[in-house]
Design a protein around this motif. Structure first.
Motif, mmCIF file in Angstrom:
data_model
loop_
_atom_site.group_PDB
_atom_site.id
_atom_site.type_symbol
_atom_site.label_atom_id
_atom_site.label_comp_id
_atom_site.label_asym_id
_atom_site.label_seq_id
_atom_site.Cartn_x
_atom_site.Cartn_y
_atom_site.Cartn_z
ATOM 1 N N ILE A 124 0.842 -1.198 0.000
ATOM 2 C CA ILE A 124 0.000 0.000 0.000
ATOM 3 C C ILE A 124 0.883 1.256 0.000
ATOM 4 N N TYR A 125 0.536 2.202 -0.870
ATOM 5 C CA TYR A 125 1.271 3.455 -0.987
ATOM 6 C C TYR A 125 0.270 4.605 -0.949
ATOM 7 N N THR A 126 0.662 5.714 -0.354
ATOM 8 C CA THR A 126 -0.216 6.874 -0.454
ATOM 9 C C THR A 126 -0.152 7.407 -1.892
ATOM 10 N N VAL A 127 -1.269 7.895 -2.356
ATOM 11 C CA VAL A 127 -1.313 8.499 -3.689
ATOM 12 C C VAL A 127 -0.359 9.688 -3.730
ATOM 13 N N GLU A 128 -0.287 10.433 -2.621
ATOM 14 C CA GLU A 128 0.598 11.601 -2.556
ATOM 15 C C GLU A 128 2.058 11.189 -2.763
#
Length: 274
Positions: free
Chosen positions: A106-110
């Motif tokens: 999981i990665y932040t979109v930012e």
């Protein structure tokens, strides 16, 4: 089974990559999936390491515990179970295990929009090189561009020097063939006027977009960084996270996905009888 499963999986709000109809359908042969209707609806499958399991299609906290215990006698475990559901399983009756290769990255979109910090310095450099070296364009993956995506996929397979059966080539090709039916969404990317790469996925919950496939022609250096960066920039603002799915304990996938410095590894429990 689309009409049966599509809405059930959405309503389960599990947040795991398996909880979309497209994922189950496209990888049905990889995992020997079959739909079981026995009081409730389950998907029976085989894990990447060869175990039989049942996947619930609804929040297990609404099911009868004794009923689940009887079902568990027919398989090795219940999977994938999000951690939010684990309070349902008493420690005296159930055992909970995890396998590293199951976890979603999981990665932040930012983070994908900016590649911040020292650890992502190389990604920023590759993106900069791509933008400076090639004439580039980013477009929605619409039905009139699917043949260009198929061309990219075939070129990706040839360059990988892997056997088709050892890759996700067939599920990805079927995703393109059934793009509208499976309610998928994606982007296609060009360099020097040539099709260079594409990404393909869907909403897994209100905050998270899951990318089922990302394929590119690596003769265009930096193309993957360009695709992830651009796609994150055009995603609707409601999405806070990108899910790049699991690595199945494949070293090449683990290295690739880890290199983007995940913000979380979304663990999936295997629940068995104690």
């Amino acid at each position: 089974h689309k009409d049966l499963l599509f809405s059930r999986l959405k309503q389960a709000k599990a947040g795991l990559s398996e909880y979309t109809f497209a994922n189950l359908y496209l990888f049905r042969q990889n995992h020997d999936y079959e739909v079981i209707m026995d009081g409730d609806v389950f998907v029976k499958g085989t894990s990447f390491d060869g175990h039989a399991y049942l996947m619930p299609t609804t929040d297990v906290r609404g099911l009868d515990r004794d009923y689940l215990k009887e079902l568990l006698k027919t398989v090795d475990f219940l999977f994938p179970v999000p951690e939010a559901w684990l309070s349902f399983f008493g420690k005296d009756e159930f055992a909970i295990e995890y396998k590293e290769g199951d976890a979603d990255y999981i990665y932040t979109v930012e983070k994908m929009r900016t590649f911040p910090g020292r650890r992502l310095h190389k990604k920023r450099n590759l993106l900069k090189q791509f933008l400076e070296r090639y004439r580039h364009d980013a477009l929605p993956l619409t039905t009139d561009r699917l043949d260009q995506a198929r061309f990219i996929l075939k070129d990706w397979l040839a360059a990988s020097e892997m056997n088709e059966a050892d890759t996700d080539y067939a599920p990805c090709l079927e995703a393109l063939d059934r793009y509208d039916e499976l309610v998928l969404c994606g982007g296609i990317y060009f360099a020097e006027g040539e099709p260079a790469g594409f990404v393909l996925g869907e909403e897994v919950n209100e905050e998270t977009f899951v990318l089922h496939f990302a394929k590119a022609r690596t003769k265009f250096k930096g193309v993957y960084q360009y695709m992830f960066n651009n796609f994150a920039k055009i995603l609707p603002q409601k999405y806070k996270y990108l899910n790049l799915e699991q690595d199945l304990e494949k070293e090449n996938l683990r290295i690739f996905k880890s290199s983007y410095v995940p913000d979380a590894l979304l663990r999936k429990a295997r629940v068995k009888l104690a």
